[in-house]
Write a protein that holds these residues in place. Structure first.
Motif, PDB file in Angstrom:
ATOM      1  N   LEU A 118       0.826  -1.207   0.000  1.00  0.00           N
ATOM      2  CA  LEU A 118       0.000   0.000   0.000  1.00  0.00           C
ATOM      3  C   LEU A 118       0.862   1.259   0.000  1.00  0.00           C
ATOM      4  N   ILE A 119       1.937   1.237   0.773  1.00  0.00           N
ATOM      5  CA  ILE A 119       2.832   2.397   0.817  1.00  0.00           C
ATOM      6  C   ILE A 119       3.500   2.596  -0.541  1.00  0.00           C
ATOM      7  N   ARG A 120       3.870   1.510  -1.207  1.00  0.00           N
ATOM      8  CA  ARG A 120       4.478   1.612  -2.528  1.00  0.00           C
ATOM      9  C   ARG A 120       3.483   2.201  -3.534  1.00  0.00           C
ATOM     10  N   LEU A 121       2.220   1.805  -3.458  1.00  0.00           N
ATOM     11  CA  LEU A 121       1.192   2.370  -4.335  1.00  0.00           C
ATOM     12  C   LEU A 121       1.034   3.866  -4.111  1.00  0.00           C
ATOM     13  N   VAL A 122       1.068   4.279  -2.847  1.00  0.00           N
ATOM     14  CA  VAL A 122       0.955   5.705  -2.528  1.00  0.00           C
ATOM     15  C   VAL A 122       2.137   6.467  -3.114  1.00  0.00           C
ATOM     16  N   TYR A 132      -6.389   6.036   6.835  1.00  0.00           N
ATOM     17  CA  TYR A 132      -6.533   4.574   6.794  1.00  0.00           C
ATOM     18  C   TYR A 132      -5.178   3.898   6.992  1.00  0.00           C
ATOM     19  N   LEU A 133      -4.164   4.372   6.263  1.00  0.00           N
ATOM     20  CA  LEU A 133      -2.829   3.802   6.384  1.00  0.00           C
ATOM     21  C   LEU A 133      -2.260   3.990   7.778  1.00  0.00           C
ATOM     22  N   PHE A 136      -1.991   0.250  14.628  1.00  0.00           N
ATOM     23  CA  PHE A 136      -2.267  -1.083  15.184  1.00  0.00           C
ATOM     24  C   PHE A 136      -1.002  -1.933  15.203  1.00  0.00           C
ATOM     25  N   ALA A 137      -0.271  -1.937  14.094  1.00  0.00           N
ATOM     26  CA  ALA A 137       0.957  -2.736  14.021  1.00  0.00           C
ATOM     27  C   ALA A 137       1.989  -2.265  15.030  1.00  0.00           C
ATOM     28  N   ALA A 138       2.108  -0.930  15.211  1.00  0.00           N
ATOM     29  CA  ALA A 138       3.078  -0.386  16.162  1.00  0.00           C
ATOM     30  C   ALA A 138       2.677  -0.675  17.602  1.00  0.00           C
ATOM     31  N   TYR A 139       1.357  -0.719  17.859  1.00  0.00           N
ATOM     32  CA  TYR A 139       0.884  -1.085  19.203  1.00  0.00           C
ATOM     33  C   TYR A 139       1.266  -2.525  19.518  1.00  0.00           C
ATOM     34  N   MET A 140       1.164  -3.396  18.516  1.00  0.00           N
ATOM     35  CA  MET A 140       1.529  -4.786  18.729  1.00  0.00           C
ATOM     36  C   MET A 140       3.033  -4.951  18.929  1.00  0.00           C
ATOM     37  N   ASN A 141       3.814  -4.216  18.148  1.00  0.00           N
ATOM     38  CA  ASN A 141       5.273  -4.329  18.258  1.00  0.00           C
ATOM     39  C   ASN A 141       5.897  -2.994  17.839  1.00  0.00           C
ATOM     40  N   PRO A 142       6.681  -2.365  18.722  1.00  0.00           N
ATOM     41  CA  PRO A 142       7.236  -1.035  18.429  1.00  0.00           C
ATOM     42  C   PRO A 142       8.078  -0.975  17.163  1.00  0.00           C
ATOM     43  N   ARG A 143       8.623  -2.117  16.721  1.00  0.00           N
ATOM     44  CA  ARG A 143       9.458  -2.069  15.520  1.00  0.00           C
ATOM     45  C   ARG A 143       8.675  -1.612  14.292  1.00  0.00           C
ATOM     46  N   ASN A 144       7.347  -1.739  14.333  1.00  0.00           N
ATOM     47  CA  ASN A 144       6.526  -1.357  13.195  1.00  0.00           C
ATOM     48  C   ASN A 144       6.310   0.154  13.083  1.00  0.00           C
ATOM     49  N   ARG A 145       6.816   0.919  14.054  1.00  0.00           N
ATOM     50  CA  ARG A 145       6.719   2.376  13.938  1.00  0.00           C
ATOM     51  C   ARG A 145       7.476   2.892  12.716  1.00  0.00           C
ATOM     52  N   ALA A 146       8.437   2.125  12.234  1.00  0.00           N
ATOM     53  CA  ALA A 146       9.204   2.549  11.053  1.00  0.00           C
ATOM     54  C   ALA A 146       8.307   2.767   9.841  1.00  0.00           C
ATOM     55  N   PHE A 147       7.133   2.141   9.823  1.00  0.00           N
ATOM     56  CA  PHE A 147       6.230   2.333   8.695  1.00  0.00           C
ATOM     57  C   PHE A 147       5.711   3.773   8.607  1.00  0.00           C
ATOM     58  N   PHE A 148       5.634   4.480   9.734  1.00  0.00           N
ATOM     59  CA  PHE A 148       5.205   5.880   9.690  1.00  0.00           C
ATOM     60  C   PHE A 148       6.150   6.692   8.803  1.00  0.00           C
ATOM     61  N   ALA A 149       7.462   6.508   9.001  1.00  0.00           N
ATOM     62  CA  ALA A 149       8.444   7.225   8.181  1.00  0.00           C
ATOM     63  C   ALA A 149       8.336   6.811   6.715  1.00  0.00           C
ATOM     64  N   SER A 150       8.031   5.528   6.475  1.00  0.00           N
ATOM     65  CA  SER A 150       7.900   5.051   5.097  1.00  0.00           C
ATOM     66  C   SER A 150       6.732   5.738   4.382  1.00  0.00           C
ATOM     67  N   ASP A 204       5.486   8.743   5.111  1.00  0.00           N
ATOM     68  CA  ASP A 204       5.878  10.139   4.879  1.00  0.00           C
ATOM     69  C   ASP A 204       6.813  10.259   3.678  1.00  0.00           C
ATOM     70  N   GLU A 205       7.769   9.327   3.564  1.00  0.00           N
ATOM     71  CA  GLU A 205       8.691   9.348   2.424  1.00  0.00           C
ATOM     72  C   GLU A 205       7.956   9.103   1.111  1.00  0.00           C
ATOM     73  N   ALA A 206       7.005   8.150   1.122  1.00  0.00           N
ATOM     74  CA  ALA A 206       6.246   7.844  -0.088  1.00  0.00           C
ATOM     75  C   ALA A 206       5.424   9.050  -0.524  1.00  0.00           C
ATOM     76  N   LEU A 207       4.791   9.739   0.418  1.00  0.00           N
ATOM     77  CA  LEU A 207       4.002  10.924   0.083  1.00  0.00           C
ATOM     78  C   LEU A 207       4.892  12.038  -0.462  1.00  0.00           C
ATOM     79  N   SER A 208       6.076  12.171   0.119  1.00  0.00           N
ATOM     80  CA  SER A 208       7.010  13.208  -0.360  1.00  0.00           C
ATOM     81  C   SER A 208       7.446  12.915  -1.788  1.00  0.00           C
ATOM     82  N   ARG A 209       7.760  11.656  -2.088  1.00  0.00           N
ATOM     83  CA  ARG A 209       8.177  11.288  -3.440  1.00  0.00           C
ATOM     84  C   ARG A 209       7.075  11.574  -4.445  1.00  0.00           C
TER      85      ARG A 209
END
Length: 328
Positions: A262-266, A287-288, A294-308, A310-315
């Motif tokens: 989904l992030i790649r599509l964005v 939505y994203l 939800f993923a970050a609540y389950m495991n903090p390592r998934n917070r990296a998707f927030f930056a992904s 933001d980067e996709a929207l910037s591109r």
């Protein structure tokens, strides 16, 4: 109205006037709704589940009945005592709290209660209200207001709390909890799922556990109740994995792959692509971020998707600004 103690064991409502006072609703309104309750539901709809499963029937109440059911739930049901093993639809409880007792344990069994809500009949609901200290006329009126077609409806605000109470009052939670304690198992309930885990194999107990459920008026779903899984297998249930990286709770790899797609599509086509493809009708960015939260609540390592994101929207924004006929 008198405030009830959190975790109280019973309702102890001894008259219809007392019930009306507790709910803050005139008795004539409650009785009129109960007498014509079938008119106060939307037509039954089918909500698709997984492709391999039968769609779920949803009986959603109309506004007046829903308002009363919400009052019954918040003022009478929400603070009734439940065993600690029950996690669904409770304050400060979640999928994560239901999964964490099992993380990293070598053996896991997940049982699914077949047709959980519809299997709880109006007679079961009446018996629960009676056990909770309601007089017969009060129990009857509350049953009429919270059941539809002689069963617990999927779609009513009261149904999750009443389903949890059935686990307590039918004896399922206590009997399975007692068996688990004797054999050093961990047990949690989340909706229609029962999770049991152990440091040692316990395949021989599953038939006994299934019999307990059946003795209490319910049945396990044979297609969704799998054998005990061991330390070399994936421990997945209620939408999460409990042996990711050995001991962590996390979303499944498929969930993470979907997020990356989904992030790649964005990044390629902008957030509107998610709406055009039918992924969501809501704000695609919200939505994203909701899925990532939800993923970050389950495991903090998934917070990296927030930056992904933001980067996709910037591109996408930069590429769009560079297209002919568009201003920067």
């Amino acid at each position: 109205m008198r405030q009830r103690r959190v975790g109280h064991q019973s309702l102890n409502i001894r008259s219809l006037d007392h019930l009306a006072h507790c709910l803050g609703v005139p008795l004539r309104v409650l009785e009129e709704l109960a007498d014509h309750v079938v008119w106060h539901y939307n037509p039954t709809t089918l909500r698709p589940k997984k492709l391999s499963e039968k769609p779920r029937e949803i009986d959603a109440p109309l506004a007046r009945l829903k308002h009363i059911q919400r009052r019954i739930n918040s003022l009478l049901l929400t603070d009734l005592w439940l065993p600690d093993s029950i996690h669904a639809y409770r304050r400060r409880r979640s999928i994560k709290t239901a999964a964490e007792p099992h993380k990293g344990r070598p053996f896991l069994w997940v049982a699914d209660i077949r047709q959980f809500y519809p299997s709880i009949s109006h007679r079961h609901v009446y018996a629960m209200f009676f056990k909770l200290g309601c007089t017969p006329d009060v129990a009857r009126l509350l049953t009429m207001l919270t059941t539809h077609f002689h069963r617990l409806p999927q779609g009513a605000p009261t149904s999750p709390s009443l389903a949890n109470l059935y686990l307590r009052l039918s004896g399922i939670a206590a009997r399975i909890g007692g068996l688990a304690a004797r054999h050093r198992l961990q047990v949690t309930f989340f909706g229609d799922d029962i999770l049991l885990s152990s440091e040692q194999p316990f395949q021989g107990l599953t038939a006994h556990l299934a019999q307990i459920v059946e003795d209490c008026g319910l049945r396990l779903h044979p297609g969704k109740t799998q054998p005990v899984v061991g330390p070399g297998e994936r421990h997945q249930a209620i939408g999460v994995v409990m042996n990711s990286f050995g001991t962590d709770v996390d979303v499944p790899k498929s969930y993470r792959r979907q997020l990356r797609t989904l992030i790649r599509l964005v990044g390629l086509h902008g957030p509107g692509a998610l709406q055009k493809l039918g992924v969501t009708r809501a704000d695609p960015h919200a939505y994203l971020r909701g899925k990532i939260t939800f993923a970050a609540y389950m495991n903090p390592r998934n917070r990296a998707f927030f930056a992904s994101v933001d980067e996709a929207l910037s591109r996408w924004t930069e590429r769009t600004a560079m297209q002919p006929g568009r201003s920067a």
